[in-house]
Write a protein that holds these residues in place. Structure first.
Motif, PDB file in Angstrom:
ATOM      1  N   SER A 234     -10.689  77.514  -6.797  1.00  0.00           N
ATOM      2  CA  SER A 234     -11.224  76.199  -6.688  1.00  0.00           C
ATOM      3  C   SER A 234     -12.825  76.396  -7.452  1.00  0.00           C
ATOM      4  CB  SER A 234     -11.775  75.890  -5.197  1.00  0.00           C
ATOM      5  OG  SER A 234     -10.341  75.516  -4.575  1.00  0.00           O
ATOM      6  N   ASP A 258      -8.396  74.371  -9.242  1.00  0.00           N
ATOM      7  CA  ASP A 258      -8.510  72.901  -8.721  1.00  0.00           C
ATOM      8  C   ASP A 258     -10.161  72.619  -8.791  1.00  0.00           C
ATOM      9  OD1 ASP A 258      -8.877  70.457  -7.522  1.00  0.00           O
ATOM     10  OD2 ASP A 258      -8.555  71.257  -5.375  1.00  0.00           O
ATOM     11  N   TYR A 486      -7.419  69.246  -3.676  1.00  0.00           N
ATOM     12  CA  TYR A 486      -6.471  69.894  -2.903  1.00  0.00           C
ATOM     13  C   TYR A 486      -6.549  69.785  -1.319  1.00  0.00           C
ATOM     14  CZ  TYR A 486      -3.171  73.619  -0.992  1.00  0.00           C
ATOM     15  OH  TYR A 486      -2.150  74.367  -0.364  1.00  0.00           O
ATOM     16  N   GLN A 493      -1.541  68.185  -2.678  1.00  0.00           N
ATOM     17  CA  GLN A 493      -1.026  69.535  -2.125  1.00  0.00           C
ATOM     18  C   GLN A 493       0.606  69.657  -2.357  1.00  0.00           C
ATOM     19  OE1 GLN A 493      -2.059  69.306   1.994  1.00  0.00           O
ATOM     20  NE2 GLN A 493      -4.224  68.587   1.618  1.00  0.00           N
ATOM     21  N   ALA A 496       0.825  71.104  -5.873  1.00  0.00           N
ATOM     22  CA  ALA A 496       0.530  72.557  -5.929  1.00  0.00           C
ATOM     23  C   ALA A 496       1.538  73.420  -5.391  1.00  0.00           C
ATOM     24  CB  ALA A 496      -1.065  72.650  -5.255  1.00  0.00           C
TER      25      ALA A 496
END
Length: 512
Positions: A234, A258, A486, A493, A496
């Motif tokens: 992230s 992300d 996310y 979600q 992913a």
């Protein structure tokens, strides 16, 4: 203000927000060049200091001494296990000191274990050990989910700098100077901050770069017994992932990034502009909700800017402390990391400050941002964030920092001038690492890059540019507000998880 950081989970838990924010920074990885006319960094001799966790290397020779380590996991939280591993302080001198990395793991609970999924919350300076505890893991039970504190961070061998009241004074200094005296004070406090990091951290300060973290990550991949690296990063963690894919393309398994940082030479959009957009979006929302700050977007922005300007001259007393202009801007920025679910708290804090002259709410937000507890202690990320950033980034000196601030003030008319010149790296006592090649990750497996259209900290264009530059990049978009997708979108979600578990590559350009 100091370049932006935020701890995921902390704000989300306290504000009961739908999203989850993480450490973030925009770093001009390859494009900045030193300004020789601006005196350069005040480089200093490196003192002989032994930070916590710096020890003798394991027995043996070369890298084999590190690759032969056995990880011993033991319970450390309700559902997690923890361990430590040693890595070289300097990969060019394998017989020199080792440093300690802390790891945590949520072990697979299925009978179809796929290996490990390494996760990083961003930063630089976010704790992966803590991230493992609140990372959304539903659907990922086939993985051991592994977080680690990178070198210089948290429970790993940490960078240490100013403490207590000295650090509090640093956070309160006016970082958007209006005159020569304030300008000098801002430069001086950054010089002293950097010098304190060198005094307390020694040679570690020269070895907390992202390229070194990438080598650590590949070593950890081997120590957990995985042939390929499966990874979720992230914010700044997207840079770790992208650089890993550039450095070890054949070792890339399934990777999701992300909230992409800017890994390109394209400077058309800055982080400051991202926050300016977010502030404008908040102002439009506030006006539509009938808030007291104004009936139109322009009127709400006028009220906020007037508050900040007034605080430059008249700080608001909050108990034994004060809400300064810098802290008020920090407090606003913190909530802008979140989506609309949290904007009601920002509205309340601003209305209290403007109409009741009560700055306690905004100061509370600023303290969350700075990881300051009620006793005046600050989180370690206040040290690791600049240490990694300034090692990774070649700044353009004091002159360049002023020029960049002036440019951002024009490009981000609402908030830009309050961020001020970034003097941290121009005053850093350690030189930056050499530039690395352009990140394209040739030969890597598909890399899913996720961007949020209203992301303030990593503007959406960064995700577009990263996905385009990575040869195997696949762009997925969330239409929404706040930093990262996310944590706030079931749609994201599902995409992913489907890739990480089943290998289902989303169509490039997929939108949620």
């Amino acid at each position: 203000m100091r370049r932006l950081t935020l701890l995921c989970g902390l704000l989300a838990l306290l504000l009961v927000a739908g999203g989850c924010s993480v450490w973030s920074v925009e770093i001009p990885w390859q494009k900045s060049k030193p300004d020789a006319t601006a005196s350069g960094r005040p480089l200093q001799p490196v003192p002989d200091v032994t930070p916590k966790g710096m020890v003798d290397p394991p027995a043996g020779q070369g890298m084999a001494r590190y690759r032969g380590q056995q990880l011993h996991w033991s319970g450390c939280q309700k559902t997690l296990e923890c361990t430590t591993a040693l890595v070289p302080l300097d990969y060019a001198h394998l017989d020199g000191p080792a440093i300690t990395l802390a790891l945590s793991r949520r072990a697979s609970t299925s009978g179809h274990r796929l290996g490990s999924l390494f996760i990083n919350p961003g930063g630089p300076g976010g704790s992966g050990v803590e991230y493992t505890g609140y990372f959304k893991h539903k659907g990922l039970e086939d993985y051991d989910i592994v977080g680690w504190d990178p070198r210089g961070v948290g429970q790993s061998t940490p960078v240490e700098c100013l403490t207590g009241k000295d650090l509090e004074n640093y956070t309160e200094v006016d970082n958007s100077p209006d005159n020569a005296s304030e300008d000098k004070a801002w430069i001086d406090v950054n010089r002293e901050f950097g010098a304190s990091c060198l005094r307390r951290s020694g040679a570690l300060l020269e070895h907390v770069s992202t390229p070194e973290t990438v080598r650590d990550l590949d070593l950890l991949r081997g120590l957990v017994g995985d042939r390929k690296l499966n990874y979720f990063g992230s914010s700044y963690g997207t840079y770790i992932g992208a650089l890993y894919a550039q450095t070890f393309p054949k070792n890339v398994g399934r990777m999701v990034l992300d909230g992409a940082v800017n890994i390109t030479d394209d400077e058309t959009v800055s982080q400051t502009e991202g926050f300016d957009r977010a502030l404008n979006n908040f102002a439009s929302w506030c006006a539509s909700q009938g808030c007291r700050l104004g009936a139109t977007t322009a009127a709400v922005l006028k009220s906020i800017i007037a508050l900040w300007d007034d605080l430059d001259r008249n700080a608001l007393p909050v108990g034994s402390r004060e809400l300064t202009q810098s802290l008020a801007v920090t407090g606003v920025a913190l909530v802008l990391y979140e989506n609309e679910d949290s904007w009601k708290y920002l509205r309340e804090g601003l209305e209290d400050a403007v109409f009741k002259r009560d700055g306690s709410y905004l100061l509370y937000f600023a303290d969350l941002y700075n990881q300051r507890d009620r006793r005046g202690n600050y989180g370690q990320s206040n040290y690791s964030f600049p240490a990694v950033r300034c090692l990774d980034t070649k700044d353009k000196g004091v002159t360049g920092a002023r020029a960049d601030a002036a440019k951002d003030a024009k490009r981000a008319p609402s908030i830009g001038r309050f961020f001020g010149p970034d003097m941290t790296c121009p005053m850093w006592p350690v030189a930056a690492v050499p530039d690395h090649p352009k990140i394209v990750a040739a030969g890597a497996a598909p890399i899913v890059v996720i961007g949020t259209t209203g992301d303030p900290a990593t503007p959406y264009e960064f995700a577009q540019m990263m996905a385009k530059q990575l040869e195997s990049g696949v762009l997925v978009t969330l239409k929404g507000e706040g930093h990262l997708a996310y944590g706030q979108s079931t749609c994201i979600q599902q995409i992913a998880v489907a890739y990480l578990v089943k290998g289902t590559v989303p169509r490039n350009g997929t939108t949620c």
